[in-house]
Design a protein around this motif. Structure first.
Motif, PDB file in Angstrom:
ATOM      1  N   LYS A  54      -7.411  10.763  -0.140  1.00 60.48           N
ATOM      2  CA  LYS A  54      -8.091   9.530  -0.561  1.00 60.48           C
ATOM      3  C   LYS A  54      -8.769   8.849   0.625  1.00 60.48           C
ATOM      4  O   LYS A  54      -9.930   8.430   0.535  1.00 60.48           O
ATOM      5  N   LEU A  55      -8.057   8.777   1.750  1.00 59.90           N
ATOM      6  CA  LEU A  55      -8.576   8.060   2.920  1.00 59.90           C
ATOM      7  C   LEU A  55      -9.740   8.800   3.564  1.00 59.90           C
ATOM      8  O   LEU A  55     -10.754   8.182   3.945  1.00 59.90           O
ATOM      9  N   ALA A  75       1.088   4.138  -2.882  1.00 60.23           N
ATOM     10  CA  ALA A  75       0.914   5.567  -2.574  1.00 60.23           C
ATOM     11  C   ALA A  75       2.179   6.369  -2.863  1.00 60.23           C
ATOM     12  O   ALA A  75       2.178   7.595  -2.703  1.00 60.23           O
ATOM     13  N   GLU A 100       0.832  -1.202   0.000  1.00 59.71           N
ATOM     14  CA  GLU A 100       0.000   0.000   0.000  1.00 59.71           C
ATOM     15  C   GLU A 100       0.870   1.258   0.000  1.00 59.71           C
ATOM     16  O   GLU A 100       0.553   2.249  -0.660  1.00 59.71           O
ATOM     17  N   LYS A 138       2.713  13.621  -1.492  1.00 58.23           N
ATOM     18  CA  LYS A 138       2.203  12.253  -1.449  1.00 58.23           C
ATOM     19  C   LYS A 138       1.408  11.983  -0.173  1.00 58.23           C
ATOM     20  O   LYS A 138       0.414  11.247  -0.187  1.00 58.23           O
ATOM     21  N   ARG A 165       0.195   6.021   8.904  1.00 63.98           N
ATOM     22  CA  ARG A 165      -0.960   5.183   9.226  1.00 63.98           C
ATOM     23  C   ARG A 165      -1.174   5.090  10.738  1.00 63.98           C
ATOM     24  O   ARG A 165      -2.323   5.086  11.208  1.00 63.98           O
ATOM     25  N   ASP A 181      -1.962  13.612  -0.689  1.00 63.69           N
ATOM     26  CA  ASP A 181      -2.747  12.821  -1.648  1.00 63.69           C
ATOM     27  C   ASP A 181      -3.334  11.585  -0.977  1.00 63.69           C
ATOM     28  O   ASP A 181      -4.505  11.237  -1.206  1.00 63.69           O
ATOM     29  N   TYR A 182      -2.537  10.935  -0.148  1.00 67.45           N
ATOM     30  CA  TYR A 182      -3.028   9.719   0.524  1.00 67.45           C
ATOM     31  C   TYR A 182      -4.114  10.055   1.543  1.00 67.45           C
ATOM     32  O   TYR A 182      -5.149   9.377   1.619  1.00 67.45           O
ATOM     33  N   PHE A 227       5.238   5.823   5.713  1.00 70.64           N
ATOM     34  CA  PHE A 227       3.864   5.338   5.617  1.00 70.64           C
ATOM     35  C   PHE A 227       3.409   4.698   6.924  1.00 70.64           C
ATOM     36  O   PHE A 227       2.263   4.892   7.359  1.00 70.64           O
TER      37      PHE A 227
END
Length: 553
Positions: free
Chosen positions: A524-525, A471, A467, A517, A482, A520-521, A478
């Motif tokens: 989306k989430l 991304a 993932e 980035k 998260r 952007d992630y 990441f």
């Protein structure tokens, strides 16, 4: 319990389903501490923050858990004794966010401290603060002081005191305390603003009207007791209740400048005199050196204090006064921050002379307001506040609660065998990380930052690797992102880059590299539309600009 904006509606439902025992307004270290103390005693607790957690004073301090040596000079003996002892508790319960830092206090002819004053002061400090034997002060001559830090000014140098303070990440300390409260059943949510109070017919507060700053929704939350721990906004909340009487806040601003270690190669933390006699800190951290702080009265936008050209020039001049060989210039500043201290106003005193002691105000409506205080004393302040709450609950409704236990409860991430066991924990986890393919440098940062919670980040690194690649985000970054989303309730990019990682202050190049980035992630989430994406991109760009470019006075 949920602590993620992915479950925002669930948290709101938990806050509104039934009346709370205690509702805390303010998600800084004071509010987090009160929530943890109350939750660990078994009270049903809710906490609301109109910005992000620690977005006010609690992410903008000098980032020291210190014993208050400056207050000894002002003869605030009680403050020194209490916070000196409290810092040992803070360190023991969260060694992953608090680190011993030996501090050099040079003294010069005609300086603030003479050798005799420094010796007596530091000895008294050791006694009052119950300092560990291995951390008690040492007195150095001029040659020894220069060996510790060759960059300090040699002219008229007499010697130095050498003593221990504790360096911390203030925002991460706040979030770890709050996470522990949530482990014990508290509910907390950011971007929820209190816009009014709900009163019973007898005039006693029974709840609050709030507005969700993300959706615009308004709703009510009911609670037996409401605590105003809003830091610089304490008087704003008191005004809302019609109880701003007697003592009031006096806000002062402090600024800090950050330099790359190559430009300011400080090898030893230093506590030093500015030309006007004010004491400043210069502290090495993670390949950087940061210096502060100023102490000036403030009447501007509470939510958005900024470094001015005058602030910057004052600190640069102070640096060149003590470290003359460096020739530091304004263009050398890599990042900066400004923060506010919510002090209790005292007539006739300058900002630097006002006491940092905390006080608890009780209004006729039952609103409890906590004002003043220091990062170091947050736990004791919380204990005293909750002691009053449980006494009132006993008197009014006959419910008995236990005394405070937070002195011996590690904060989130802090179950590492205490301060003595942390080194062994780090060694063990470092090997685990290397075995999983994480580089040694990254692993050390993760372990120091997250403590025992680092296992979740290791799991993210392994299980979300694909993932992350999809991304186009480095797998270690990441994992941090998260974890911040799933377990630390971030919603905006600045939540991540400032309050959860401190990167905008101490690794601004990393922020610039990762920002597109990451946004952007998150878009989306959280299902942001293009307007939201543009807003958060612009917001972060403004913050990046302000960190480097001070405003005109």
């Amino acid at each position: 319990m949920f602590f993620s904006n992915l479950f925002r509606d669930n948290i709101k439902q938990s806050l509104t389903a039934n009346p709370l025992d205690v509702l805390v307004i303010g998600g800084g270290i004071t509010g987090a501490g009160i929530s943890m103390d109350a939750a660990t005693r078994g009270l049903k607790v809710g906490l609301l923050e109109m910005q992000d957690f620690a977005a006010g004073t609690s992410s903008r301090s000098t980032k020291l858990i210190h014993g208050g040596l400056r207050y000894l000079k002002q003869l605030h003996i009680g403050v020194v004794a209490e916070v000196g002892k409290e810092r040992a508790i803070v360190y023991e319960n969260g060694p992953h966010v608090t680190t011993p830092e030996w501090m050099l206090l040079p003294f010069y002819k005609d300086g603030t401290f003479s050798p005799l004053q420094a010796n007596v002061g530091l000895r008294t400090y050791d006694f009052l603060a119950n300092v560990k034997k291995k951390e008690r002060r040492k007195m150095l001559n001029a040659k020894q002081a220069l060996q510790k830090e060759p960059l300090i000014k040699q002219d008229n140098l007499i010697g130095a005191g050498f003593y221990v303070e504790y360096r911390t990440d203030d925002a991460r300390l706040t979030i770890e305390v709050l996470k522990k409260a949530i482990e014990y059943g508290a509910n907390a949510l950011n971007y929820i603003k209190v816009i009014g109070f709900i009163y019973k017919t007898d005039g006693q507060i029974e709840g609050v009207e709030v507005e969700d700053q993300l959706s615009g929704d308004q709703f009510q939350i009911f609670a037996n007791k409401v605590v105003n721990a809003a830091g610089p906004w304490v008087d704003t909340i008191r005004e809302m209740d019609g109880s701003k009487q007697g003592k009031t806040l006096h806000l002062t601003k402090g600024v800090h400048l950050v330099f790359d270690r190559e430009r300011f190669p400080l090898q030893q933390a230093v506590y030093f005199d500015a030309p006007d006699g004010r004491l400043l800190f210069a502290i090495p951290r993670d390949g950087k050196t940061y210096v502060g702080t100023t102490d000036t009265s403030y009447e501007g936008d509470i939510a958005h204090p900024q470094v001015t050209v005058k602030d910057r020039d004052y600190v640069v001049d102070a640096i060149n006064y003590l470290f003359p060989s460096l020739g530091i210039q304004a263009d050398d500043v890599e990042s900066s921050w400004a923060g506010l201290r919510p002090l209790i106003w005292e007539e006739g005193k300058s900002p630097g002379e006002i006491s940092r002691k905390d006080e608890l105000f009780l209004s006729k409506s039952g609103l409890m307001s906590v004002a003043g205080g220091k990062l170091t004393g947050y736990r004791k302040m919380a204990e005293e506040t909750v002691d009053m709450i449980v006494k009132k609950l006993k008197d009014e409704v006959g419910i008995l609660y236990s005394g405070s236990e937070t002195k011996h409860i590690p904060i989130s991430g802090g179950i590492v065998g205490g301060a003595a066991g942390f080194a062994e924990f780090q060694k063990e986890k470092l090997q685990d990380a290397i075995n999983q393919g994480i580089g040694e440098r990254d692993a050390k940062v993760l372990i120091q930052t997250y403590g025992t919670n680092v296992d979740k980040l290791f799991d993210h690194y392994l299980n979300l690797h694909n993932e992350a690649l999809e991304a186009e985000i480095d797998p270690v970054v990441f994992a941090m992102l998260r974890y911040a989303i799933d377990d630390e309730c971030i919603y905006t990019p600045s939540d991540f880059f400032i309050r959860r990682t401190a990167a905008l202050y101490f690794d601004i190049a990393w922020v610039k590299k990762q920002q597109i980035k990451v946004i952007d992630y998150m878009a989306k989430l959280f299902k942001w539309d293009q307007e939201y994406v543009s807003f958060y991109k612009r917001e972060l760009e403004v913050l990046l600009h302000e960190a480097v470019h001070p405003v005109e006075d």
